[in-house]
Scaffold this motif. Structure first.
Motif, short mmCIF file in Angstrom:
data_model
loop_
_atom_site.label_atom_id
_atom_site.label_comp_id
_atom_site.label_asym_id
_atom_site.label_seq_id
_atom_site.Cartn_x
_atom_site.Cartn_y
_atom_site.Cartn_z
N THR A 11 0.83 -1.21 0.00
CA THR A 11 0.00 0.00 0.00
C THR A 11 0.87 1.26 0.00
N PRO A 12 0.34 2.37 -0.46
CA PRO A 12 1.07 3.64 -0.36
C PRO A 12 1.44 3.99 1.08
N GLU A 13 0.58 3.63 2.04
CA GLU A 13 0.87 3.89 3.45
C GLU A 13 2.11 3.12 3.89
N GLN A 14 2.25 1.88 3.47
CA GLN A 14 3.44 1.09 3.80
C GLN A 14 4.69 1.71 3.19
N ASP A 40 1.34 12.35 -3.55
CA ASP A 40 0.54 11.90 -2.40
C ASP A 40 1.34 11.02 -1.45
N THR A 41 2.10 10.05 -1.97
CA THR A 41 2.88 9.18 -1.09
C THR A 41 3.99 9.96 -0.39
#
Length: 134
Positions: A11-14, A40-41
């Motif tokens: 995921t982008p969060e990871q 965004d990332t």
């Protein structure tokens, strides 16, 4: 022989968390120049970095890119979509003033790649820009 490690994250969060943790470690290990980009990332990574107890005072931050329309002829550092505003609002404004990194952007209007190169060379000569690694 050099080895390349490929890390697959889901995921982008990871990705943002991994990069923030990695940069925290690198700054602690002596990283002094950091070139950032927008998106965004990276924005989430900057938010995570701002929450960490990192000593930014010896780090110089520069832009990787800037929207061409903000550079050629009518660049305005305070434009809401400028790189300066992006880094300022997503990282620097969240840090205590005494713990902020040096932040270097091209302040002058530039008309060409040669102008950008000249500004970078000026930063190198003044010690505001350092090139590390190979």
């Amino acid at each position: 022989m050099n080895t390349v490690t490929i890390l697959i994250l889901q995921t982008p969060e990871q990705v943002a968390q991994h990069r923030a943790d990695d940069l925290e470690r690198r700054v602690a290990d002596g990283l002094r120049s950091l070139v950032l980009n927008a998106g965004d990332t990276p924005k989430r990574m900057l938010e995570l970095l701002a929450q960490k107890k990192i000593n930014w005072s010896g780090v110089n931050v520069m832009m990787l890119d800037e929207m061409l329309s903000f550079i050629i002829g009518h660049y305005r550092a305070t434009h809401p979509n400028s790189f300066r505003t992006y880094i300022q609002t997503n990282l620097i404004d969240h840090l205590p003033e005494a713990n902020r990194p040096g932040f270097h952007v091209l302040d002058a209007d530039v008309a060409s790649c040669e102008d950008i190169e000249r500004e970078i060379k000026k930063g190198l000569a003044e010690g505001a820009v350092k090139i590390e690694g190979s």
